[in-house]
Design an enzyme around this catalytic site. Sequence first.
Site, PDB file in Angstrom:
ATOM      1  N   LYS A  14      -3.651  13.513   3.774  1.00 26.92           N
ATOM      2  CA  LYS A  14      -4.734  12.713   4.711  1.00 26.92           C
ATOM      3  C   LYS A  14      -5.793  12.308   4.042  1.00 26.92           C
ATOM      4  O   LYS A  14      -5.797  10.978   4.188  1.00 26.92           O
ATOM      5  CB  LYS A  14      -4.890  13.720   6.144  1.00 26.92           C
ATOM      6  N   ARG A  89      -7.069  18.109  15.832  1.00 24.33           N
ATOM      7  CA  ARG A  89      -6.260  19.307  15.370  1.00 24.33           C
ATOM      8  C   ARG A  89      -5.635  20.387  16.678  1.00 24.33           C
ATOM      9  O   ARG A  89      -5.143  21.325  16.565  1.00 24.33           O
ATOM     10  CB  ARG A  89      -7.158  20.047  14.375  1.00 24.33           C
ATOM     11  N   ARG A 128      -5.141  21.806  -6.192  1.00 23.92           N
ATOM     12  CA  ARG A 128      -6.533  21.534  -5.658  1.00 23.92           C
ATOM     13  C   ARG A 128      -7.369  22.637  -5.863  1.00 23.92           C
ATOM     14  O   ARG A 128      -8.544  22.479  -6.276  1.00 23.92           O
ATOM     15  CB  ARG A 128      -6.337  20.964  -4.211  1.00 23.92           C
ATOM     16  N   ARG A 134     -13.279  24.462  -3.383  1.00 22.63           N
ATOM     17  CA  ARG A 134     -13.419  24.509  -1.875  1.00 22.63           C
ATOM     18  C   ARG A 134     -13.051  26.176  -1.599  1.00 22.63           C
ATOM     19  O   ARG A 134     -11.870  26.595  -2.259  1.00 22.63           O
ATOM     20  CB  ARG A 134     -12.317  23.685  -1.169  1.00 22.63           C
ATOM     21  N   ARG A 146      -3.153  28.753   6.855  1.00 26.58           N
ATOM     22  CA  ARG A 146      -3.653  27.612   7.534  1.00 26.58           C
ATOM     23  C   ARG A 146      -2.276  26.718   7.834  1.00 26.58           C
ATOM     24  O   ARG A 146      -2.627  25.902   8.833  1.00 26.58           O
ATOM     25  CB  ARG A 146      -4.431  26.636   6.265  1.00 26.58           C
TER      26      ARG A 146
HETATM   27  P1  B4P Z   1      -5.518  16.060   0.597  1.00 25.71           P
HETATM   28  O1  B4P Z   1      -5.294  14.542   0.814  1.00 25.71           O
HETATM   29  O2  B4P Z   1      -6.943  16.787   0.242  1.00 25.71           O
HETATM   30  O3  B4P Z   1      -5.016  16.866   1.945  1.00 25.71           O
HETATM   31  P2  B4P Z   1      -5.627  16.957   3.425  1.00 25.71           P
HETATM   32  O4  B4P Z   1      -4.368  16.777   4.265  1.00 25.71           O
HETATM   33  O5  B4P Z   1      -6.728  16.188   3.814  1.00 25.71           O
HETATM   34  O6  B4P Z   1      -6.059  18.411   3.581  1.00 25.71           O
HETATM   35  P3  B4P Z   1      -6.718  19.412   4.515  1.00 25.71           P
HETATM   36  O7  B4P Z   1      -5.966  19.386   5.742  1.00 25.71           O
HETATM   37  O8  B4P Z   1      -6.946  20.618   3.771  1.00 25.71           O
HETATM   38  O9  B4P Z   1      -8.212  18.950   4.609  1.00 25.71           O
HETATM   39  P4  B4P Z   1      -9.235  19.007   5.948  1.00 25.71           P
HETATM   40  O10 B4P Z   1     -10.608  18.675   5.259  1.00 25.71           O
HETATM   41  O11 B4P Z   1      -8.829  18.161   7.181  1.00 25.71           O
HETATM   42  O12 B4P Z   1      -4.395  16.352  -0.393  1.00 25.71           O
HETATM   43  C1  B4P Z   1      -4.310  18.061  -0.832  1.00 25.71           C
HETATM   44  C2  B4P Z   1      -4.040  17.893  -2.427  1.00 25.71           C
HETATM   45  O13 B4P Z   1      -2.778  17.182  -2.648  1.00 25.71           O
HETATM   46  C3  B4P Z   1      -5.287  17.168  -2.975  1.00 25.71           C
HETATM   47  O14 B4P Z   1      -5.439  17.719  -4.426  1.00 25.71           O
HETATM   48  C4  B4P Z   1      -4.566  15.626  -3.701  1.00 25.71           C
HETATM   49  O15 B4P Z   1      -4.966  15.299  -4.948  1.00 25.71           O
HETATM   50  C5  B4P Z   1      -2.985  16.304  -3.686  1.00 25.71           C
HETATM   51  N1  B4P Z   1      -2.092  15.142  -3.253  1.00 25.71           N
HETATM   52  C6  B4P Z   1      -2.226  14.200  -2.201  1.00 25.71           C
HETATM   53  N2  B4P Z   1      -1.280  13.434  -2.300  1.00 25.71           N
HETATM   54  C7  B4P Z   1      -0.212  13.763  -3.027  1.00 25.71           C
HETATM   55  C8  B4P Z   1       1.043  13.354  -3.528  1.00 25.71           C
HETATM   56  N3  B4P Z   1       1.637  12.421  -3.147  1.00 25.71           N
HETATM   57  N4  B4P Z   1       1.621  14.051  -4.712  1.00 25.71           N
HETATM   58  C9  B4P Z   1       0.980  15.046  -5.097  1.00 25.71           C
HETATM   59  N5  B4P Z   1      -0.105  15.435  -4.840  1.00 25.71           N
HETATM   60  C10 B4P Z   1      -0.800  14.823  -3.779  1.00 25.71           C
HETATM   61  O16 B4P Z   1      -9.471  20.476   6.472  1.00 25.71           O
HETATM   62  C11 B4P Z   1     -10.288  21.885   5.965  1.00 25.71           C
HETATM   63  C12 B4P Z   1     -10.430  22.837   7.145  1.00 25.71           C
HETATM   64  O17 B4P Z   1     -11.446  22.294   7.917  1.00 25.71           O
HETATM   65  C13 B4P Z   1      -9.539  23.262   8.144  1.00 25.71           C
HETATM   66  O18 B4P Z   1      -8.491  24.118   7.621  1.00 25.71           O
HETATM   67  C14 B4P Z   1     -10.261  23.432   9.250  1.00 25.71           C
HETATM   68  O19 B4P Z   1     -10.750  24.934   9.074  1.00 25.71           O
HETATM   69  C15 B4P Z   1     -11.590  22.674   9.336  1.00 25.71           C
HETATM   70  N6  B4P Z   1     -11.401  21.435  10.359  1.00 25.71           N
HETATM   71  C16 B4P Z   1     -11.144  20.307   9.798  1.00 25.71           C
HETATM   72  N7  B4P Z   1     -10.946  19.463  10.820  1.00 25.71           N
HETATM   73  C17 B4P Z   1     -11.114  20.461  11.974  1.00 25.71           C
HETATM   74  C18 B4P Z   1     -10.817  20.048  13.267  1.00 25.71           C
HETATM   75  N8  B4P Z   1     -10.380  18.964  14.042  1.00 25.71           N
HETATM   76  N9  B4P Z   1     -10.907  21.372  14.248  1.00 25.71           N
HETATM   77  C19 B4P Z   1     -11.214  22.554  13.828  1.00 25.71           C
HETATM   78  N10 B4P Z   1     -11.140  22.725  12.438  1.00 25.71           N
HETATM   79  C20 B4P Z   1     -11.230  21.731  11.586  1.00 25.71           C
END
Ligand code: B4P
Length: 192
Positions: A14, A89, A128, A134, A146
């Site tokens: 995302k 979420r 990552r 992190r 998670r």
């Molecule tokens: P990302 O792009 O970093 O993944 P994400 O889905 O954004 O991650 P996440 O869900 O952890 O983050 P958030 O900050 O929302 O990709 C992951 C990895 O894969 C990276 O290293 C990237 O380079 C790699 N990658 C991406 N695409 C690829 C591909 N095609 N091929 C290979 N590798 C690839 O959440 C973090 C925490 O914050 C949650 O657990 C929760 O505790 C809290 N939080 C956030 N929003 C919340 C909400 N609305 N309510 C309650 N808690 C919340």
Amino acid sequence: MFNLILFGPPGSGKGTQSDKLVAKYGLVHLSTGNLLREEIATKTPLGLQAMGFMDKGQLVPDEVVIGMVDSHFDNHKDAKGFLFDGFPRTVAQAKALDKLFELKKTGINKVLILDVDEDELIKRLVYRGKTSGRSDDADENIQRKRQEVYKSQTLPVAEYYARSKKVSHVDGMGEINEIFERLCSHIDKKMK
Ligand code: B4P
């Protein structure tokens, strides 16, 4: 306004895809994960409260996240649209967003769900974790937790939106640019 929700499990890309999408479409990026990490980095009371939940792989309480989204929304009154990344979420967050949109006389135009196999998700998050610093990336048990939280608390949000027929699933496996093109083709159809 054009409002897009990018939805998917932790590690589905995302954040990665949002950076590219906001650059292309000029939307304001609203990542609750990034906002929470900023609060933690600056050691605000909100950040200190959130850190305890995030480090265990749990969700931060709804009222904390909703308040943060409200003020971010108000700080961008002239936005031509928002890209919601990692929000809502929970169903309670989705309902709060509906209310907020009602007040602002706008709504959701599209919900895109990134589908990625669980093994691939864990692989990406482990990778990552080697560079991100992190604390929620620190070990595989937290990452599995998670994924469980996603299934129990966040997947019902997809069902909530499925009723509005604005939802499309997008294959999130493969090269980053290839996935970006898939997302763009859905958005372009909707913007026409
Ligand atoms: P990302 O792009 O970093 O993944 P994400 O889905 O954004 O991650 P996440 O869900 O952890 O983050 P958030 O900050 O929302 O990709 C992951 C990895 O894969 C990276 O290293 C990237 O380079 C790699 N990658 C991406 N695409 C690829 C591909 N095609 N091929 C290979 N590798 C690839 O959440 C973090 C925490 O914050 C949650 O657990 C929760 O505790 C809290 N939080 C956030 N929003 C919340 C909400 N609305 N309510 C309650 N808690 C919340």
